[in-house]
Design a protein around this motif. Structure first.
Motif, mmCIF file in Angstrom:
data_model
loop_
_atom_site.group_PDB
_atom_site.id
_atom_site.type_symbol
_atom_site.label_atom_id
_atom_site.label_comp_id
_atom_site.label_asym_id
_atom_site.label_seq_id
_atom_site.Cartn_x
_atom_site.Cartn_y
_atom_site.Cartn_z
ATOM 1 N N PHE A 1 0.836 -1.203 0.000
ATOM 2 C CA PHE A 1 0.000 0.000 0.000
ATOM 3 C C PHE A 1 0.871 1.253 0.000
ATOM 4 N N HIS A 2 1.809 1.332 0.949
ATOM 5 C CA HIS A 2 2.659 2.522 1.052
ATOM 6 C C HIS A 2 3.549 2.672 -0.185
ATOM 7 N N LEU A 3 4.017 1.557 -0.696
ATOM 8 C CA LEU A 3 4.882 1.595 -1.876
ATOM 9 C C LEU A 3 4.128 2.153 -3.080
ATOM 10 N N SER A 4 2.904 1.685 -3.288
ATOM 11 C CA SER A 4 2.102 2.151 -4.424
ATOM 12 C C SER A 4 1.744 3.624 -4.286
ATOM 13 N N LYS A 5 1.435 4.060 -3.070
ATOM 14 C CA LYS A 5 1.070 5.461 -2.857
ATOM 15 C C LYS A 5 2.251 6.405 -3.069
ATOM 16 N N TRP A 6 3.445 5.908 -2.892
ATOM 17 C CA TRP A 6 4.641 6.748 -3.031
ATOM 18 C C TRP A 6 4.908 7.092 -4.494
ATOM 19 N N GLY A 7 4.578 6.191 -5.411
ATOM 20 C CA GLY A 7 4.606 6.466 -6.843
ATOM 21 C C GLY A 7 5.963 6.828 -7.416
ATOM 22 N N CYS A 8 5.954 7.811 -8.343
ATOM 23 C CA CYS A 8 7.167 8.191 -9.080
ATOM 24 C C CYS A 8 8.269 8.708 -8.153
ATOM 25 N N THR A 9 7.859 9.449 -7.136
ATOM 26 C CA THR A 9 8.857 9.954 -6.187
ATOM 27 C C THR A 9 9.573 8.796 -5.511
ATOM 28 N N GLY A 10 8.811 7.776 -5.163
ATOM 29 C CA GLY A 10 9.402 6.599 -4.543
ATOM 30 C C GLY A 10 10.363 5.885 -5.469
ATOM 31 N N GLU A 11 9.992 5.773 -6.741
ATOM 32 C CA GLU A 11 10.882 5.131 -7.715
ATOM 33 C C GLU A 11 12.240 5.825 -7.748
ATOM 34 N N GLN A 12 12.196 7.160 -7.788
ATOM 35 C CA GLN A 12 13.442 7.927 -7.862
ATOM 36 C C GLN A 12 14.257 7.808 -6.579
ATOM 37 N N GLU A 13 13.566 7.842 -5.430
ATOM 38 C CA GLU A 13 14.273 7.766 -4.146
ATOM 39 C C GLU A 13 14.940 6.399 -3.965
ATOM 40 N N ILE A 14 14.206 5.355 -4.293
ATOM 41 C CA ILE A 14 14.775 4.004 -4.137
ATOM 42 C C ILE A 14 15.972 3.830 -5.060
ATOM 43 N N TYR A 15 15.827 4.295 -6.307
ATOM 44 C CA TYR A 15 16.940 4.159 -7.252
ATOM 45 C C TYR A 15 18.163 4.945 -6.776
ATOM 46 N N LYS A 16 17.934 6.155 -6.266
ATOM 47 C CA LYS A 16 19.043 7.003 -5.835
ATOM 48 C C LYS A 16 19.845 6.333 -4.716
ATOM 49 N N LYS A 17 19.145 5.668 -3.803
ATOM 50 C CA LYS A 17 19.824 5.070 -2.655
ATOM 51 C C LYS A 17 20.432 3.703 -2.959
ATOM 52 N N HIS A 18 19.956 3.055 -4.013
ATOM 53 C CA HIS A 18 20.414 1.682 -4.274
ATOM 54 C C HIS A 18 20.993 1.504 -5.676
ATOM 55 N N LYS A 19 21.321 2.599 -6.359
ATOM 56 C CA LYS A 19 21.770 2.464 -7.744
ATOM 57 C C LYS A 19 23.077 1.686 -7.868
ATOM 58 N N SER A 20 23.891 1.691 -6.820
ATOM 59 C CA SER A 20 25.141 0.925 -6.872
ATOM 60 C C SER A 20 24.890 -0.582 -6.889
ATOM 61 N N GLU A 21 23.683 -0.998 -6.506
ATOM 62 C CA GLU A 21 23.340 -2.425 -6.484
ATOM 63 C C GLU A 21 22.577 -2.854 -7.731
ATOM 64 N N LEU A 22 22.368 -1.909 -8.661
ATOM 65 C CA LEU A 22 21.522 -2.165 -9.826
ATOM 66 C C LEU A 22 22.298 -1.963 -11.123
ATOM 67 N N PRO A 23 21.809 -2.563 -12.226
ATOM 68 C CA PRO A 23 22.440 -2.311 -13.526
ATOM 69 C C PRO A 23 22.370 -0.830 -13.896
ATOM 70 N N ILE A 24 23.340 -0.382 -14.656
ATOM 71 C CA ILE A 24 23.381 1.021 -15.072
ATOM 72 C C ILE A 24 22.163 1.338 -15.938
ATOM 73 N N ASP A 25 21.557 2.487 -15.685
ATOM 74 C CA ASP A 25 20.450 3.035 -16.489
ATOM 75 C C ASP A 25 19.140 2.254 -16.374
ATOM 76 N N ILE A 26 19.045 1.306 -15.448
ATOM 77 C CA ILE A 26 17.757 0.634 -15.277
ATOM 78 C C ILE A 26 16.765 1.621 -14.668
ATOM 79 N N GLN A 27 15.530 1.550 -15.082
ATOM 80 C CA GLN A 27 14.504 2.474 -14.591
ATOM 81 C C GLN A 27 13.602 1.737 -13.605
ATOM 82 N N MET A 28 13.595 2.202 -12.360
ATOM 83 C CA MET A 28 12.765 1.564 -11.339
ATOM 84 C C MET A 28 11.292 1.828 -11.623
ATOM 85 N N LYS A 29 10.456 0.806 -11.390
ATOM 86 C CA LYS A 29 9.021 0.947 -11.637
ATOM 87 C C LYS A 29 8.240 0.352 -10.472
ATOM 88 N N ILE A 30 7.381 1.167 -9.876
ATOM 89 C CA ILE A 30 6.435 0.669 -8.874
ATOM 90 C C ILE A 30 5.097 0.529 -9.589
#
Length: 408
Positions: free
Chosen positions: A316-345
């Motif tokens: 519920f909280h994840l879905s309500k966070w939306g695009c802002t959440g996608e950007q925040e999660i990516y910003k904090k965990h981008k070192s653990e993810l492939p380059i240029d991957i786009q997070m999607k909730i």
């Protein structure tokens, strides 16, 4: 016409003009352009001209001989520039070599078509582990489209465009399908078989490791258990490429007027960047259903009900966070993810792994299935015995495929 001729140290291509032509056009092409292409497949320069046991006579219009390849161990090596490939081609010296080895109907370059699909050298026959076995290569040649098949394809495609405008079209697509049914299918017995054997061994290892872990579950700390199980889950569910730990999300509803930080223990990311969450609990045998009935029903125990409620709140909280959440999660965990991957909730789901069902009665199994299906639109509830059965079924199917492939 062209012929392929073997020498001890060389592989030669002999060009002979038909009775209405001579070789002067070829000589002129070499003189003007520096190269000539035969059958839309073989490209030679002046340096490629050769002779068979005698000095080449340029005024002899009967034929021209080119060096197609040179001997190298048990193979003939064909220079990549001759066939327009990315790498040199190696052909087993013992194999039968003729124009159809290189050129399919309507002057389709066979090795160039293969080269377009891969990015590694092509080796045919011989003892090299990466080589295409001769039997498989011969079968491959048989599957290249014939002139009849190409005609059917062309007619079928034209008919699809015109069928809305003309009422008298022949059924070209039906003729194509009827023709294709007559053709033998390509049998993939070499690399495909190796891959299936490797996959089988992988899942047999996962099964053995999982059973061993379940026997010693009490010895693990919960965090260690989670990490170990997740290593196995990424093999069983290959759609996921990354696991993010301790993911911070925002809760805007528990305390109106200000956001509260919540932390998801484990988040899964698939190859497209879409996220799901997973709750991994230790495999306690009494974590799922009450032993005694309430109004003739086995009800969820606290651990199961709590895990479901927790997962639903996170979703519920994840879905309500939306695009802002996608950007925040990516910003904090981008070192653990492939380059240029786009997070999607995007309608995330939860997987809950907990408990054992091996000792369930039939009534408990029935009630548990009802509970699972109640939450199935958002939450998948899986027991460790479910996981074992899944792996066992995969192994059983793979064994059938491997044994079926080896018997062909």
């Amino acid at each position: 016409m062209i012929r392929i001729f073997k020498e001890q140290a060389r592989l030669l291509l002999i060009y002979q003009p038909d009775r209405f032509n001579d070789t002067r056009w070829l000589d002129e092409k070499l003189r003007q352009d520096g190269n000539v292409t035969l059958r839309r497949t073989f490209t030679f320069t002046n340096a490629g001209l050769a002779s068979i046991g005698k000095t080449l006579q340029i005024d002899d219009d009967s034929e021209r001989v080119f060096v197609l390849g040179v001997s190298e161990g048990d193979y003939y090596k064909v220079n990549k520039d001759v066939l327009g490939l990315k790498y040199d081609l190696r052909l087993d010296r013992a194999m039968k070599l003729e124009p159809r080895t290189f050129v399919a109907n309507r002057d389709i370059s066979i090795f160039r078509k293969i080269d377009e699909l891969i990015d590694e050298p092509i080796t045919v026959g011989g003892a090299d582990e990466s080589a295409i076995p001769l039997a498989d290569f011969d079968q491959l040649l048989k599957t290249f489209p014939t002139s009849t098949e190409l005609t059917h394809y062309a007619r079928s495609r034209i008919a699809r465009v015109l069928k809305d405008y003309f009422g008298t079209l022949s059924d070209a697509e039906r003729h194509l399908n009827k023709y294709l049914e007559k053709k033998s299918r390509l049998v993939t017995s070499s690399r495909g078989g190796l891959l299936e054997t490797f996959e089988l061994q992988k899942f047999e290892y996962i099964h053995a490791e999982l059973k061993e872990m379940l026997r010693e579950a009490e010895e693990y700390q919960e965090k260690d258990w989670q990490r170990k199980i997740l290593d196995l889950l990424l093999f069983i569910f290959p759609k996921y490429i990354a696991v993010l730990e301790n993911v911070q999300i925002k809760d805007f509803y528990s305390k109106p007027g200000r956001a509260t930080n919540r932390y998801i223990d484990l988040m899964l990311v698939d190859a497209n960047g879409s996220v799901d969450i997973i709750e991994v609990k230790k495999p306690f045998s009494n974590a799922l259903l009450s032993r005694y009935k309430y109004r003739d029903n086995h009800t969820p125990r606290t651990e199961l009900a709590g895990a479901v409620m927790q997962a639903e709140k996170y979703l519920f909280h994840l879905s309500k966070w939306g695009c802002t959440g996608e950007q925040e999660i990516y910003k904090k965990h981008k070192s653990e993810l492939p380059i240029d991957i786009q997070m999607k909730i995007t309608n995330p789901k939860a997987l809950i792994l907990l408990g054992r069902d091996k000792d369930f009665t039939d009534e408990q199994r029935f009630d548990f299935e009802i509970i699972r299906r109640k939450y199935a639109n958002m939450v998948d509830i899986m027991t460790y015995d479910d996981l074992l059965r899944r792996v066992e079924n995969i192994i059983a199917m793979m064994k059938q495929r491997v044994s079926g492939g080896s018997s062909q």
